[in-house]
Design a protein around this motif. Structure first.
Motif, PDB file in Angstrom:
ATOM      1  N   UNK A   1       0.964  -1.113   0.119  1.00 26.49           N
ATOM      2  CA  UNK A   1       0.105   0.022   0.001  1.00 26.49           C
ATOM      3  C   UNK A   1       0.941   1.084   0.115  1.00 26.49           C
ATOM      4  N   UNK A   2       1.130   1.953  -1.100  1.00 30.48           N
ATOM      5  CA  UNK A   2       2.010   2.868  -1.302  1.00 30.48           C
ATOM      6  C   UNK A   2       1.434   4.286  -0.322  1.00 30.48           C
ATOM      7  N   UNK A   3       0.431   4.201   0.275  1.00 25.14           N
ATOM      8  CA  UNK A   3      -0.187   5.202   1.116  1.00 25.14           C
ATOM      9  C   UNK A   3       0.576   4.991   2.478  1.00 25.14           C
ATOM     10  N   UNK A   4       1.134   3.933   2.596  1.00 25.29           N
ATOM     11  CA  UNK A   4       1.682   3.524   4.008  1.00 25.29           C
ATOM     12  C   UNK A   4       3.098   3.214   3.768  1.00 25.29           C
ATOM     13  N   UNK A   5       4.027   4.119   4.464  1.00 30.11           N
ATOM     14  CA  UNK A   5       5.423   3.782   4.258  1.00 30.11           C
ATOM     15  C   UNK A   5       6.045   2.523   5.120  1.00 30.11           C
ATOM     16  N   UNK A   6       5.207   2.000   5.960  1.00 28.79           N
ATOM     17  CA  UNK A   6       5.414   0.640   6.708  1.00 28.79           C
ATOM     18  C   UNK A   6       5.265  -0.502   5.835  1.00 28.79           C
ATOM     19  N   UNK A   7       4.347  -0.418   4.786  1.00 26.20           N
ATOM     20  CA  UNK A   7       4.045  -1.336   3.810  1.00 26.20           C
ATOM     21  C   UNK A   7       5.095  -1.273   2.948  1.00 26.20           C
ATOM     22  N   UNK A   8       5.604  -0.390   2.332  1.00 23.53           N
ATOM     23  CA  UNK A   8       6.543  -0.170   1.373  1.00 23.53           C
ATOM     24  C   UNK A   8       8.017  -0.856   2.192  1.00 23.53           C
ATOM     25  N   UNK A   9       8.082  -0.560   3.247  1.00 26.64           N
ATOM     26  CA  UNK A   9       9.170  -1.141   3.863  1.00 26.64           C
ATOM     27  C   UNK A   9       9.097  -2.450   3.947  1.00 26.64           C
ATOM     28  N   UNK A  10       8.179  -3.170   4.527  1.00 27.80           N
ATOM     29  CA  UNK A  10       7.706  -4.408   4.557  1.00 27.80           C
ATOM     30  C   UNK A  10       8.010  -5.132   3.386  1.00 27.80           C
TER      31      UNK A  10
ATOM     32  N   UNK B   1       1.234   8.081  -7.265  1.00 28.98           N
ATOM     33  CA  UNK B   1       1.902   8.535  -8.286  1.00 28.98           C
ATOM     34  C   UNK B   1       3.328   9.245  -7.966  1.00 28.98           C
ATOM     35  N   UNK B   2       3.266   9.801  -6.964  1.00 24.19           N
ATOM     36  CA  UNK B   2       4.593  10.586  -6.493  1.00 24.19           C
ATOM     37  C   UNK B   2       5.042  10.049  -5.178  1.00 24.19           C
ATOM     38  N   UNK B   3       4.409  10.219  -4.164  1.00 22.40           N
ATOM     39  CA  UNK B   3       5.075   9.946  -2.751  1.00 22.40           C
ATOM     40  C   UNK B   3       5.182   8.407  -2.866  1.00 22.40           C
ATOM     41  N   UNK B   4       4.464   7.581  -3.272  1.00 23.42           N
ATOM     42  CA  UNK B   4       4.631   6.024  -3.302  1.00 23.42           C
ATOM     43  C   UNK B   4       5.827   5.749  -3.739  1.00 23.42           C
TER      44      UNK B   4
END
Length: 231
Positions: A53-62, A100-103
């Motif tokens: 989920x690109x709106x959650x940094x913890x998800x990207x890190x995981x 599109x951008x932050x993710x």
């Protein structure tokens, strides 16, 4: 193009274009992980599914920790916030920028240390950035930001290569919701495009794999729009 021994992560791979990229890369020999908020949509054999989920940094890190080393990363995630500026919902606009951008920025943050030699990222922009239209202000802005983000990341993450794809109107399944109006849209698009047709997922997939594998292309925007931005 051979992708033997390469590991590719496709974020937002549940779309028609994303599925085609994943399938073509798999057929070329890559190990493919397709990540998104609904991993159940990934049904292709030979492709791994993962949650992101690109709106959650913890998800990207995981996701980065679960994938480990990677050769290539493609992100196609989007969350359109279309409509008149006077009626835009702030949360919807934020979701559009998250996708599109932050993710993609967060993907770069957490995957950059994990790229193997020759690694590359491809971000997805879109023709709306070059042909803004009423009620598409957020779409035009986020897609435009992607083009500049690819340039900035190409400089900062070098020698990791970062490029952007800008598709035009593509018959990927996303337009099916229009019903009969889809055919009218495609006819108008084909008449206006210098290519005289709409795009197909394989057009975009071929361009994406080329950008991933070309060792001397970085910081570029590859327009796969049939010339639509010129019409």
């Amino acid at each position: 193009m051979s992708f033997e021994g390469k590991r590719l992560v496709v974020v937002g791979g549940g779309s028609g274009i994303g599925r085609r990229i994943a399938a073509d890369a798999r057929d070329a020999g890559a190990e493919v992980i397709v990540a998104g908020r609904n991993p159940a949509r990934v049904t292709d054999s030979g492709v791994r599914a993962a949650f992101a989920d690109l709106s959650e940094e913890s998800s990207v890190k995981a996701l980065a920790e679960a994938v480990g080393e990677v050769d290539y990363l493609v992100t196609l995630a989007s969350a359109p916030a279309n409509g008149p500026v006077t009626t835009l919902d702030r949360d919807a606009v934020t979701r559009a920028f998250d996708a599109k951008v932050i993710g993609p920025l967060l993907l770069a943050k957490h995957f950059a240390p994990r790229f193997r030699e020759g690694g590359a990222m491809v971000l997805f922009s879109g023709v709306a950035a070059w042909r803004p239209a009423p009620e598409r202000t957020v779409m035009a802005t986020t897609n435009g930001a992607v083009a500049f983000l690819a340039q900035a990341l190409a400089v900062e993450l070098a020698p990791i290569r970062v490029n952007a794809i800008s598709p035009g109107i593509v018959d990927s399944g996303a337009w099916d919701r229009l019903g009969e109006a889809k055919d009218e849209l495609f006819v108008r698009t084909a008449e206006a495009n210098p290519a005289r047709r709409v795009g197909r997922p394989e057009d975009v997939s071929a361009a994406t794999l080329q950008l991933l594998s070309n060792p001397f292309t970085t910081g570029s925007v590859y327009h796969v729009d049939g010339g639509g931005r010129l019409a």
